[in-house]
Design a protein around this motif. Structure first.
Motif, PDB file in Angstrom:
ATOM      1  N   THR A   1       0.831  -1.207   0.000  1.00  0.00           N
ATOM      2  CA  THR A   1       0.000   0.000   0.000  1.00  0.00           C
ATOM      3  C   THR A   1       0.861   1.249   0.000  1.00  0.00           C
ATOM      4  O   THR A   1       0.587   2.213  -0.727  1.00  0.00           O
ATOM      5  N   ALA A   2       1.911   1.252   0.820  1.00  0.00           N
ATOM      6  CA  ALA A   2       2.791   2.418   0.885  1.00  0.00           C
ATOM      7  C   ALA A   2       3.479   2.672  -0.447  1.00  0.00           C
ATOM      8  O   ALA A   2       3.642   3.828  -0.872  1.00  0.00           O
ATOM      9  N   LEU A   3       3.894   1.596  -1.143  1.00  0.00           N
ATOM     10  CA  LEU A   3       4.535   1.753  -2.449  1.00  0.00           C
ATOM     11  C   LEU A   3       3.575   2.347  -3.477  1.00  0.00           C
ATOM     12  O   LEU A   3       3.929   3.268  -4.219  1.00  0.00           O
ATOM     13  N   ILE A   4       2.358   1.829  -3.521  1.00  0.00           N
ATOM     14  CA  ILE A   4       1.376   2.318  -4.489  1.00  0.00           C
ATOM     15  C   ILE A   4       1.036   3.772  -4.208  1.00  0.00           C
ATOM     16  O   ILE A   4       1.014   4.619  -5.125  1.00  0.00           O
ATOM     17  N   ALA A   5       0.771   4.092  -2.928  1.00  0.00           N
ATOM     18  CA  ALA A   5       0.424   5.473  -2.567  1.00  0.00           C
ATOM     19  C   ALA A   5       1.573   6.427  -2.853  1.00  0.00           C
ATOM     20  O   ALA A   5       1.359   7.549  -3.335  1.00  0.00           O
ATOM     21  N   SER A   6       2.797   5.988  -2.605  1.00  0.00           N
ATOM     22  CA  SER A   6       3.961   6.851  -2.834  1.00  0.00           C
ATOM     23  C   SER A   6       4.169   7.122  -4.317  1.00  0.00           C
ATOM     24  O   SER A   6       4.530   8.238  -4.713  1.00  0.00           O
ATOM     25  N   ARG A   7       3.933   6.118  -5.157  1.00  0.00           N
ATOM     26  CA  ARG A   7       4.074   6.327  -6.601  1.00  0.00           C
ATOM     27  C   ARG A   7       3.003   7.287  -7.117  1.00  0.00           C
ATOM     28  O   ARG A   7       3.271   8.107  -7.993  1.00  0.00           O
ATOM     29  N   VAL A   8       1.805   7.200  -6.564  1.00  0.00           N
ATOM     30  CA  VAL A   8       0.746   8.130  -6.970  1.00  0.00           C
ATOM     31  C   VAL A   8       1.107   9.554  -6.548  1.00  0.00           C
ATOM     32  O   VAL A   8       0.897  10.514  -7.305  1.00  0.00           O
ATOM     33  N   VAL A   9       1.682   9.709  -5.356  1.00  0.00           N
ATOM     34  CA  VAL A   9       2.068  11.035  -4.864  1.00  0.00           C
ATOM     35  C   VAL A   9       3.183  11.641  -5.706  1.00  0.00           C
ATOM     36  O   VAL A   9       3.148  12.825  -6.064  1.00  0.00           O
ATOM     37  N   LEU A  10       4.191  10.831  -6.048  1.00  0.00           N
ATOM     38  CA  LEU A  10       5.371  11.361  -6.736  1.00  0.00           C
ATOM     39  C   LEU A  10       5.268  11.317  -8.255  1.00  0.00           C
ATOM     40  O   LEU A  10       5.714  12.250  -8.940  1.00  0.00           O
ATOM     41  N   LEU A  11       4.704  10.229  -8.790  1.00  0.00           N
ATOM     42  CA  LEU A  11       4.685  10.039 -10.240  1.00  0.00           C
ATOM     43  C   LEU A  11       3.331  10.306 -10.872  1.00  0.00           C
ATOM     44  O   LEU A  11       3.230  10.367 -12.097  1.00  0.00           O
ATOM     45  N   GLY A  12       2.309  10.430 -10.053  1.00  0.00           N
ATOM     46  CA  GLY A  12       0.979  10.675 -10.595  1.00  0.00           C
ATOM     47  C   GLY A  12       0.305   9.432 -11.110  1.00  0.00           C
ATOM     48  O   GLY A  12      -0.791   9.490 -11.667  1.00  0.00           O
ATOM     49  N   SER A  13       0.930   8.262 -10.955  1.00  0.00           N
ATOM     50  CA  SER A  13       0.338   7.009 -11.421  1.00  0.00           C
ATOM     51  C   SER A  13       0.895   5.870 -10.585  1.00  0.00           C
ATOM     52  O   SER A  13       1.944   5.995  -9.951  1.00  0.00           O
TER      53      SER A  13
ATOM     54  N   GLU B   1      -5.020  11.012 -13.054  1.00  0.00           N
ATOM     55  CA  GLU B   1      -5.359  12.401 -13.347  1.00  0.00           C
ATOM     56  C   GLU B   1      -6.717  12.776 -12.782  1.00  0.00           C
ATOM     57  O   GLU B   1      -6.989  13.938 -12.498  1.00  0.00           O
ATOM     58  N   GLU B   2      -7.589  11.785 -12.594  1.00  0.00           N
ATOM     59  CA  GLU B   2      -8.877  12.057 -11.973  1.00  0.00           C
ATOM     60  C   GLU B   2      -8.743  12.162 -10.459  1.00  0.00           C
ATOM     61  O   GLU B   2      -9.465  12.909  -9.816  1.00  0.00           O
ATOM     62  N   LEU B   3      -7.812  11.403  -9.891  1.00  0.00           N
ATOM     63  CA  LEU B   3      -7.601  11.488  -8.453  1.00  0.00           C
ATOM     64  C   LEU B   3      -7.058  12.854  -8.058  1.00  0.00           C
ATOM     65  O   LEU B   3      -7.506  13.460  -7.095  1.00  0.00           O
ATOM     66  N   GLY B   4      -6.067  13.337  -8.772  1.00  0.00           N
ATOM     67  CA  GLY B   4      -5.512  14.662  -8.499  1.00  0.00           C
ATOM     68  C   GLY B   4      -4.716  14.744  -7.213  1.00  0.00           C
ATOM     69  O   GLY B   4      -4.523  15.841  -6.679  1.00  0.00           O
ATOM     70  N   ILE B   5      -4.230  13.598  -6.722  1.00  0.00           N
ATOM     71  CA  ILE B   5      -3.498  13.613  -5.453  1.00  0.00           C
ATOM     72  C   ILE B   5      -2.162  14.336  -5.590  1.00  0.00           C
ATOM     73  O   ILE B   5      -1.798  15.163  -4.748  1.00  0.00           O
ATOM     74  N   ARG B   6      -1.419  14.013  -6.650  1.00  0.00           N
ATOM     75  CA  ARG B   6      -0.121  14.674  -6.816  1.00  0.00           C
ATOM     76  C   ARG B   6      -0.292  16.177  -6.965  1.00  0.00           C
ATOM     77  O   ARG B   6       0.467  16.969  -6.391  1.00  0.00           O
ATOM     78  N   GLU B   7      -1.294  16.600  -7.721  1.00  0.00           N
ATOM     79  CA  GLU B   7      -1.536  18.024  -7.919  1.00  0.00           C
ATOM     80  C   GLU B   7      -1.889  18.711  -6.598  1.00  0.00           C
ATOM     81  O   GLU B   7      -1.487  19.845  -6.346  1.00  0.00           O
TER      82      GLU B   7
END
Length: 411
Positions: free
Chosen positions: A210-222, A236-242
């Protein structure tokens, strides 16, 4: 008996004038979280408390009349009052007595103003111990003094391969819930969303997958993981990185959760005090999320220890995307937060941690840091940390070592 964690000879951050110390008002109910100390001056007690605050990395605003407002890293607000005590009559042990024959005493009262009561109790016990000269590092949990972000390499063998798909699915669902909370217009919902991301990116609070997936979404946007086949959730719909970039760069979110070019407009520079307080809390949480994510991907990019090229690619991609999205350099923004260490040491500590991870991974980031004279900013923050905030001191020392290593390599 263990040696106290402070020393009287150390310069104190809290000076209290004994003649300004207030008496307890009539009909004023003293909190149960208080103690009366005999034969000790207010200045000595204040010095011990301030040193305890430094060791525990508590931001403090002191007053010479004997009051202090404390802010912990867990967003707990604590108020300390020093009062003139009644003491005991007929002191004959050679210690100072007041004009009416009572031994000099000081009442230390501690109150919780905001935050988790359980966390407050932990700090309260240590502060009262410090006031009585009994606080030692052994009494404070060591993990509280260490880095907030636990190493994740030890967890690799603990992950169960048979539950991988379920964990991926649960992680994506949790990220979607956090993203939806961030998009709401209510302050409490947005804060809950950021707190959820803090947990999702911290392997000590969740599992490594979970931490790996969440971290990639935060840093890489996917998600960007070959083991993930879910095509229904689009980053892009989540918009977490933005959202993270917006909070780190500008200290606030736009109405639709992500980045908005109007964030720097004159209209947005004026807001209510409640909004400012809320945005400051979100900004701190965003820095914590970013620090967690950088930690996770620095150590475990794809479930195994990453090599330097992968670390560099991830760091450079995040820096480029954040600069492109906000038209502002993320390195410059983090250094700006670090430069405010005197007024916001908790944010500065997290910023130093983020910068350390970025500089270790990216040669371009180290080069840009030199152009921005980062070393001078770090040295100033280190001075603040040594005086008032142990965690900030620890993080800036690590950052200086990274910058120093770059200088040695150039020579």
């Amino acid at each position: 008996m263990s040696k106290p964690a402070y020393g009287v000879e150390k310069e104190t951050n809290w000076r209290v004038q004994a003649n300004l110390l207030r008496q307890v008002p009539l009909y004023y109910p003293i909190e149960k979280t208080s103690t009366e100390i005999l034969n000790c001056t207010p200045d000595e007690i204040a010095s011990k408390i301030s040193e305890c605050c430094r060791i525990l990395s508590i931001q403090a605003i002191y007053d010479e009349v004997g009051t202090a407002m404390l802010y912990t890293t867990e967003h707990v607000e604590i108020f300390i009052s020093l009062w003139q005590g009644i003491g005991v009559t007929g002191a004959n042990d050679g210690h100072a007595v007041s004009n009416d024959g009572h031994a000099v005493s000081v009442i230390v009262e501690i109150q919780r103003r905001r935050g988790c009561p359980i966390t407050y109790q932990k700090y309260c016990c240590n502060l009262l111990d410090a006031a009585q000269g009994e606080f030692t590092l052994e009494r404070f949990p060591k993990k509280s003094m260490d880095n907030l972000h636990a190493p994740v390499t030890k967890q690799i063998n603990e992950e169960k391969s048979g539950t991988g798909n379920a964990e991926n699915s649960n992680a994506l669902i949790a990220l979607e819930i956090a993203a939806n909370l961030l998009k709401k217009d209510r302050m409490d919902a947005r804060k809950l969303g950021m707190e959820s991301l803090c947990l999702l990116t911290d392997p000590s609070k969740t599992n490594l997958t979970t931490a790996l997936i969440a971290s990639r979404v935060v840093l890489l946007g996917s998600v960007g993981d070959e083991n993930t086949d879910d095509e229904e959730v689009y980053p892009e719909e989540l918009g977490i990185r933005e959202a993270i970039i917006s909070l780190v760069q500008f200290g606030r979110l736009s109405d639709d959760c992500g980045f908005n070019a109007d964030l720097e407009s004159e209209e947005n520079k004026f807001s209510h005090p409640e909004d400012d307080e809320h945005n400051a809390s979100l900004h701190n949480l965003a820095l914590a999320v970013l620090a967690n994510a950088l930690d996770v991907l620095e150590n475990n990019g794809n479930g195994v220890t990453t090599n330097q090229s992968i670390k560099s690619d991830i760091a450079n991609h995040f820096i480029e995307e954040s600069n492109h999205t906000s038209n502002r350099e993320i390195i410059s923004s983090l250094l700006g937060v670090l430069s405010q260490a005197n007024s916001k040491p908790h944010d500065a500590s997290l910023s130093a941690h983020c910068l350390t991870s970025l500089f270790q991974a990216s040669e371009d980031a180290r080069r840009r840091a030199k152009e921005l004279n980062a070393k001078q900013v770090v040295i100033s923050a280190l001075d603040v940390g040594r005086r008032t905030h142990a965690k900030l001191e620890n993080e800036t020392e690590k950052l200086i070592l990274v910058l120093q290593r770059q200088t040695d390599e150039e020579h």
